[in-house]
Enzyme design. Structure first.
Site, short mmCIF file in Angstrom:
data_model
loop_
_atom_site.label_atom_id
_atom_site.label_comp_id
_atom_site.label_asym_id
_atom_site.label_seq_id
_atom_site.Cartn_x
_atom_site.Cartn_y
_atom_site.Cartn_z
N VAL A 69 11.17 51.88 42.18
CA VAL A 69 10.98 50.52 41.67
C VAL A 69 12.30 49.81 41.35
O VAL A 69 12.31 48.71 40.83
CB VAL A 69 10.01 50.47 40.46
CG1 VAL A 69 8.59 50.77 40.88
CG2 VAL A 69 10.45 51.40 39.33
N SER A 149 11.95 50.36 23.77
CA SER A 149 12.29 51.52 22.94
C SER A 149 12.80 51.02 21.60
O SER A 149 13.33 49.91 21.51
CB SER A 149 13.40 52.34 23.62
OG SER A 149 13.92 53.30 22.73
N TYR A 162 21.66 52.19 27.69
CA TYR A 162 20.21 52.31 27.51
C TYR A 162 19.73 51.29 26.48
O TYR A 162 18.73 50.58 26.70
CB TYR A 162 19.86 53.74 27.08
CG TYR A 162 18.37 53.99 26.93
CD1 TYR A 162 17.53 54.02 28.03
CD2 TYR A 162 17.82 54.23 25.67
CE1 TYR A 162 16.17 54.27 27.89
CE2 TYR A 162 16.46 54.48 25.51
CZ TYR A 162 15.63 54.50 26.62
OH TYR A 162 14.28 54.75 26.47
N ALA A 163 20.46 51.19 25.35
CA ALA A 163 20.08 50.23 24.31
C ALA A 163 20.10 48.81 24.85
O ALA A 163 19.18 48.02 24.60
CB ALA A 163 21.02 50.37 23.11
N LYS A 166 17.09 48.26 27.19
CA LYS A 166 15.81 48.13 26.48
C LYS A 166 15.75 46.84 25.65
O LYS A 166 14.67 46.26 25.47
CB LYS A 166 15.57 49.36 25.61
CG LYS A 166 15.28 50.64 26.41
CD LYS A 166 14.08 50.50 27.33
CE LYS A 166 13.59 51.83 27.90
NZ LYS A 166 12.50 51.65 28.88
N ILE A 195 8.80 60.09 21.21
CA ILE A 195 7.55 60.49 21.87
C ILE A 195 7.82 61.80 22.61
O ILE A 195 8.67 61.85 23.50
CB ILE A 195 7.07 59.42 22.87
CG1 ILE A 195 6.97 58.04 22.20
CG2 ILE A 195 5.74 59.84 23.50
CD1 ILE A 195 5.98 57.94 21.06
N1 NAP Z 1 9.93 59.77 25.43
C1 NAP Z 1 10.42 59.00 24.49
O1 NAP Z 1 10.70 59.44 23.36
C2 NAP Z 1 10.63 57.53 24.76
C3 NAP Z 1 10.97 56.72 23.66
C4 NAP Z 1 11.16 55.36 23.87
C5 NAP Z 1 11.00 54.81 25.13
N2 NAP Z 1 10.68 55.61 26.17
C6 NAP Z 1 10.52 54.98 27.49
O2 NAP Z 1 9.23 55.29 28.01
C7 NAP Z 1 9.28 55.33 29.44
C8 NAP Z 1 8.75 56.67 29.92
O3 NAP Z 1 9.54 57.69 29.34
P1 NAP Z 1 9.18 59.25 29.45
O4 NAP Z 1 9.79 59.88 28.27
O5 NAP Z 1 7.74 59.40 29.74
O6 NAP Z 1 10.08 59.63 30.74
P2 NAP Z 1 9.87 60.70 31.91
O7 NAP Z 1 9.02 61.81 31.48
O8 NAP Z 1 11.24 60.96 32.44
O9 NAP Z 1 9.07 59.84 33.01
C9 NAP Z 1 9.69 58.76 33.64
C10 NAP Z 1 8.83 58.32 34.82
O10 NAP Z 1 9.47 57.21 35.45
C11 NAP Z 1 9.62 57.50 36.84
N3 NAP Z 1 10.79 56.80 37.35
C12 NAP Z 1 12.06 56.85 36.88
N4 NAP Z 1 12.87 56.08 37.65
C13 NAP Z 1 12.07 55.54 38.63
C14 NAP Z 1 12.32 54.69 39.74
N5 NAP Z 1 13.54 54.21 40.01
N6 NAP Z 1 11.27 54.35 40.53
C15 NAP Z 1 10.03 54.83 40.27
N7 NAP Z 1 9.74 55.62 39.24
C16 NAP Z 1 10.75 55.99 38.44
C17 NAP Z 1 9.72 59.02 36.90
O11 NAP Z 1 9.33 59.56 38.15
P3 NAP Z 1 10.33 59.89 39.37
O12 NAP Z 1 11.58 60.48 38.79
O13 NAP Z 1 9.51 60.81 40.21
O14 NAP Z 1 10.57 58.58 40.06
C18 NAP Z 1 8.68 59.41 35.85
O15 NAP Z 1 7.38 59.37 36.41
C19 NAP Z 1 10.74 55.06 29.82
O16 NAP Z 1 10.90 53.69 30.09
C20 NAP Z 1 11.51 55.45 28.56
O17 NAP Z 1 12.74 54.80 28.47
C21 NAP Z 1 10.50 56.96 26.03
#
Ligand code: NAP
Length: 271
Positions: A69, A149, A162-163, A166, A195
């Protein structure tokens, strides 16, 4: 409309970016259970196919389409394909993103900046525009849910790109909520705190021993957030139960607030 109908997504088509694991997977499962037909996208085919398998095994409807994406042509192709297969997209969740670089600002490299701004902000631009054009043309309205975030809501030393990415998502959410309101498109953002997702175990060798307890000590509700917590809020924001809500950024962090974990004014990353 009954309360059940209002909080559900029956008859809706939803596109979830980054739906192969973690938070995106939980949102895809929540939407499918609420009656939506879900298009799950990410770059790793095996992961999105597994999520689609989980949904269909429970009687839900879903398809998997790979896409980076961050690439405009791929996003346009994705939206075209989903609309051909499922009909017009009603709900877009811009979830794909993430941050890996922890670096003093003065040492930060240009490619690290570009990577994080691209992955967390440009992706939201590309997908919102591609989906938004179709929603506007069909004239039936729609919803965009952006995943920002808590790091986009305050100072975060060592995590500048990152900050900034977001925080950009929040500015884009507020701007689009005004600009796209004329097409009946609501745009809101969720700002998660800690999370707990599977990748933490791979990312931090000492996750359970040190990283987890350190994070937990900063959360007033005394538990880590679950991907389903984000799924629940994303479902509310996509449903008609939130039909008068737009331009909002909702913190989902168990009470964690920037000022609490920042009170010592240290220059250590709290992440
Ligand atoms: N976990 C936390 O504590 C937390 C806190 C605040 C915000 N967030 C935000 O929540 C969202 C999800 O985080 P998560 O912790 O669930 O991360 P994750 O487990 O690493 O999952 C990220 C997902 O995004 C996909 N992705 C990444 N780059 C992509 C690209 N260029 N095109 C298509 N798909 C892409 C990855 O799949 P592929 O690598 O297969 O493409 C994966 O499915 C993110 O935006 C993160 O910044 C997370």
């Amino acid at each position: 409309m009954t309360q059940m109908t209002k909080f559900g997504l029956a008859g809706k088509v939803a596109l979830i970016t980054g739906g192969g694991r973690g938070i995106g997977r939980a949102i895809a499962l929540a939407y499918a259970e609420a009656g939506a037909t879900v298009a799950v996208t990410a770059r790793t085919r095996s992961e999105i196919e597994t999520v689609v398998g989980e949904i269909t095994a429970k009687g839900g409807k879903a398809i998997a389409e790979t896409c980076d994406v961050l690439v405009g042509d791929q996003v346009n192709e994705l939206v075209h394909t989903v609309e051909q297969r499922l009909g017009g997209i009603d709900v877009l969740v811009n979830n794909a993103g993430g941050g890996s670089v922890i670096s003093p600002f003065l040492d930060l490299r240009e490619e690290e900046w570009d990577l994080h701004l691209g992955r967390n902000l440009k992706t939201v631009f590309l997908c919102s525009q591609a989906v938004g054009r179709g929603v506007a043309a069909r004239g039936k309205g729609g919803v965009i849910v952006n995943i920002s975030s808590v790091m986009g809501m305050g100072p975060h030393p060592l995590r500048a790109p990152y900050a900034a990415g977001k925080a950009g998502v929040i500015a884009l959410t507020q701007t689009l909520s005004v600009e796209l309101a004329q097409y009946g498109i609501r745009v809101n953002a969720i700002s998660p705190g800690f999370i707990e997702v599977e990748r933490f175990l791979k990312q931090f060798a000492d996750y359970s021993q040190t990283v987890r307890p350190a994070r937990l000590s900063k959360v007033p509700l005394a538990r880590m957030g679950l991907p389903q917590d984000v799924g629940d809020l994303a479902l509310f924001l996509a449903s008609d139960a939130s039909s008068y809500i737009t331009g909002q950024v909702i913190r989902l962090d168990g009470g964690l607030v920037t000022t609490v974990f920042y009170k010592d004014n240290s220059l250590n990353s709290w992440w």
